[in-house]
Write an enzyme that holds these catalytic residues in place. Structure first.
Site, mmCIF file in Angstrom:
data_model
loop_
_atom_site.group_PDB
_atom_site.id
_atom_site.type_symbol
_atom_site.label_atom_id
_atom_site.label_comp_id
_atom_site.label_asym_id
_atom_site.label_seq_id
_atom_site.Cartn_x
_atom_site.Cartn_y
_atom_site.Cartn_z
ATOM 1 N N LYS A 13 1.295 -1.311 -0.005
ATOM 2 C CA LYS A 13 -0.174 -0.179 0.040
ATOM 3 C C LYS A 13 0.616 0.574 0.225
ATOM 4 O O LYS A 13 0.972 1.849 -0.816
ATOM 5 C CB LYS A 13 -0.639 0.243 1.435
ATOM 6 C CG LYS A 13 -2.256 -0.936 1.171
ATOM 7 C CD LYS A 13 -2.891 -1.619 2.498
ATOM 8 C CE LYS A 13 -1.631 -0.993 3.412
ATOM 9 N NZ LYS A 13 -1.748 -2.629 4.197
ATOM 10 N N ARG A 88 -9.951 0.168 7.959
ATOM 11 C CA ARG A 88 -9.446 -0.787 8.119
ATOM 12 C C ARG A 88 -10.724 -1.792 9.020
ATOM 13 O O ARG A 88 -10.668 -2.926 9.616
ATOM 14 C CB ARG A 88 -8.767 -0.477 8.487
ATOM 15 C CG ARG A 88 -6.991 -0.576 7.998
ATOM 16 C CD ARG A 88 -5.534 0.279 9.307
ATOM 17 N NE ARG A 88 -4.992 -1.488 9.195
ATOM 18 C CZ ARG A 88 -3.973 -0.845 8.579
ATOM 19 N NH1 ARG A 88 -3.667 -0.096 8.346
ATOM 20 N NH2 ARG A 88 -2.868 -1.353 8.740
ATOM 21 N N ARG A 122 11.532 -5.642 5.503
ATOM 22 C CA ARG A 122 11.335 -4.561 5.503
ATOM 23 C C ARG A 122 11.558 -2.779 5.709
ATOM 24 O O ARG A 122 12.711 -3.276 7.318
ATOM 25 C CB ARG A 122 9.737 -3.713 5.145
ATOM 26 C CG ARG A 122 9.438 -2.690 5.600
ATOM 27 C CD ARG A 122 7.952 -2.357 4.804
ATOM 28 N NE ARG A 122 7.088 -2.456 6.523
ATOM 29 C CZ ARG A 122 5.850 -2.668 6.669
ATOM 30 N NH1 ARG A 122 5.346 -2.308 5.561
ATOM 31 N NH2 ARG A 122 5.444 -2.414 7.802
ATOM 32 N N ARG A 155 11.116 -1.330 10.940
ATOM 33 C CA ARG A 155 10.354 -0.918 12.328
ATOM 34 C C ARG A 155 9.629 -1.908 13.403
ATOM 35 O O ARG A 155 9.285 -3.104 13.537
ATOM 36 C CB ARG A 155 8.705 -0.654 11.434
ATOM 37 C CG ARG A 155 8.198 0.347 10.824
ATOM 38 C CD ARG A 155 7.097 0.899 9.902
ATOM 39 N NE ARG A 155 5.649 0.116 10.293
ATOM 40 C CZ ARG A 155 5.038 -0.404 9.467
ATOM 41 N NH1 ARG A 155 4.592 0.269 8.311
ATOM 42 N NH2 ARG A 155 3.889 -1.093 9.830
ATOM 43 N N ARG A 166 -1.173 -8.752 12.875
ATOM 44 C CA ARG A 166 -1.410 -8.108 11.682
ATOM 45 C C ARG A 166 -1.689 -9.004 10.820
ATOM 46 O O ARG A 166 -3.536 -7.832 10.277
ATOM 47 C CB ARG A 166 0.240 -7.330 12.025
ATOM 48 C CG ARG A 166 -0.162 -5.911 12.707
ATOM 49 C CD ARG A 166 1.363 -5.734 12.131
ATOM 50 N NE ARG A 166 1.839 -4.973 11.100
ATOM 51 C CZ ARG A 166 2.793 -4.547 10.360
ATOM 52 N NH1 ARG A 166 4.068 -5.673 10.766
ATOM 53 N NH2 ARG A 166 2.708 -4.402 9.424
HETATM 54 P P1 ADP Z 1 0.760 -1.806 7.836
HETATM 55 O O1 ADP Z 1 1.895 -2.159 7.748
HETATM 56 O O2 ADP Z 1 0.460 -2.885 9.587
HETATM 57 O O3 ADP Z 1 -0.596 -2.221 6.483
HETATM 58 P P2 ADP Z 1 0.463 0.273 8.701
HETATM 59 O O4 ADP Z 1 2.068 1.951 9.046
HETATM 60 O O5 ADP Z 1 -0.682 0.503 7.361
HETATM 61 O O6 ADP Z 1 0.862 -1.045 8.394
HETATM 62 O O7 ADP Z 1 0.226 0.903 10.468
HETATM 63 C C1 ADP Z 1 0.482 0.349 11.378
HETATM 64 C C2 ADP Z 1 -0.212 0.147 12.505
HETATM 65 O O8 ADP Z 1 -0.656 1.501 12.984
HETATM 66 C C3 ADP Z 1 -1.292 -1.110 13.340
HETATM 67 O O9 ADP Z 1 -1.166 -2.084 13.387
HETATM 68 C C4 ADP Z 1 -2.439 -0.202 13.692
HETATM 69 O O10 ADP Z 1 -2.158 0.012 15.242
HETATM 70 C C5 ADP Z 1 -2.547 1.082 13.589
HETATM 71 N N1 ADP Z 1 -3.077 1.679 12.189
HETATM 72 C C6 ADP Z 1 -2.725 2.148 10.794
HETATM 73 N N2 ADP Z 1 -3.813 2.503 10.236
HETATM 74 C C7 ADP Z 1 -5.050 1.999 11.229
HETATM 75 C C8 ADP Z 1 -6.731 2.982 11.451
HETATM 76 N N3 ADP Z 1 -7.314 3.082 9.919
HETATM 77 N N4 ADP Z 1 -7.483 1.726 12.390
HETATM 78 C C9 ADP Z 1 -6.769 1.240 13.302
HETATM 79 N N5 ADP Z 1 -5.563 1.066 13.423
HETATM 80 C C10 ADP Z 1 -4.856 2.016 12.451
#
Ligand code: ADP
Ligand code: ZN
Length: 209
Positions: A13, A88, A122, A155, A166
């Site tokens: 993404k 999400r 990553r 990360r 996740r």
């Molecule tokens: P990923 O690589 O898992 O897609 P992100 O960088 O998008 O990771 O998100 C990292 C963390 O931030 C998630 O695991 C969650 O804890 C929080 N997070 C991100 N977007 C949302 C959302 N829309 N709703 C709730 N929590 C979120």
């Protein structure tokens, strides 16, 4: 153009969003980045977010919905944007419907093997956010960003245990959005197993259809 990028963690993404943002000149709004920014600042809210993010759990809906509303009020959102990591949950998607109308949802579809392999290796640039991989997308100099010379880091949530959680969270809470947007006839599915350069032309095609 108002877009949503949907996909499991590691589907790409963030990487695709950056390319779309450059090509169509609309901002990438990464909810993960917004949350990590809050964590870095160490505010009370940030500390609360850290507890969720470190375990790979979602931050409560009402909090992320407020963060999104604030972000969309900014001037750079007038011509459209790419939502990366929002919504999400169904609750978030329903809240979004009350905020604006989305043109397209791109589902970055890939296998569990692909995402596990990608997330473990990553590395992200501290300065510009560019994403590398220790095997698939090796930086020219170890630990240094090709684009800006910034330091690369792993990360906190890219460890085996958290990655597994996740993925579960994605299957349980986020994947119902696929049907949600399919029913609205705005979902396009992209095969996100190939590397970025190979998959991106299909993203462009989906956006131009
Ligand atoms: P990923 O690589 O898992 O897609 P992100 O960088 O998008 O990771 O998100 C990292 C963390 O931030 C998630 O695991 C969650 O804890 C929080 N997070 C991100 N977007 C949302 C959302 N829309 N709703 C709730 N929590 C979120
Ligand atoms: Zn960089």
């Amino acid at each position: 153009m108002k877009l949503i990028l949907l996909g499991a963690p590691g589907a790409g993404k963030g990487s695709h969003a950056k390319l779309i943002s450059k090509k169509y000149n609309i901002p990438q709004i990464s909810m993960g980045d917004i949350i990590r920014e809050n964590i870095k600042q160490g505010s009370e809210l940030g500390l609360k977010f850290k507890e969720y993010a470190d375990k790979g759990n979602l931050v409560p809906d009402e909090l992320v919905i407020e963060l999104l509303k604030d972000r969309l009020k900014k001037e750079d959102c007038e011509e459209g944007y790419i939502l990366d990591g929002f919504p999400r949950t169904i609750t978030q998607a329903e809240a979004l419907e009350n905020i604006t109308e989305i043109d397209k949802v791109l589902l970055l579809d890939c296998t569990e093997e692909t995402v596990i392999q990608r997330l473990g290796g990553r590395r992200t640039c501290k300065k510009c956010g560019k994403i590398f991989h220790i095997i698939n997308m090796v930086p020219k100099v170890d630990g240094v960003c090709d684009a800006c010379g910034g330091e690369l880091f792993k990360r906190d949530d890219d460890n085996t245990e958290t990655i597994k959680n996740r993925l579960n969270v994605f299957h349980e809470q986020t994947s119902p959005l696929i049907e949600f947007y399919e029913n609205k006839n705005i979902l396009k599915t992209i095969d996100a197993n190939p590397q970025l350069e190979e998959a991106f032309p299909n993203v462009e095609k989906a956006l131009e259809e």
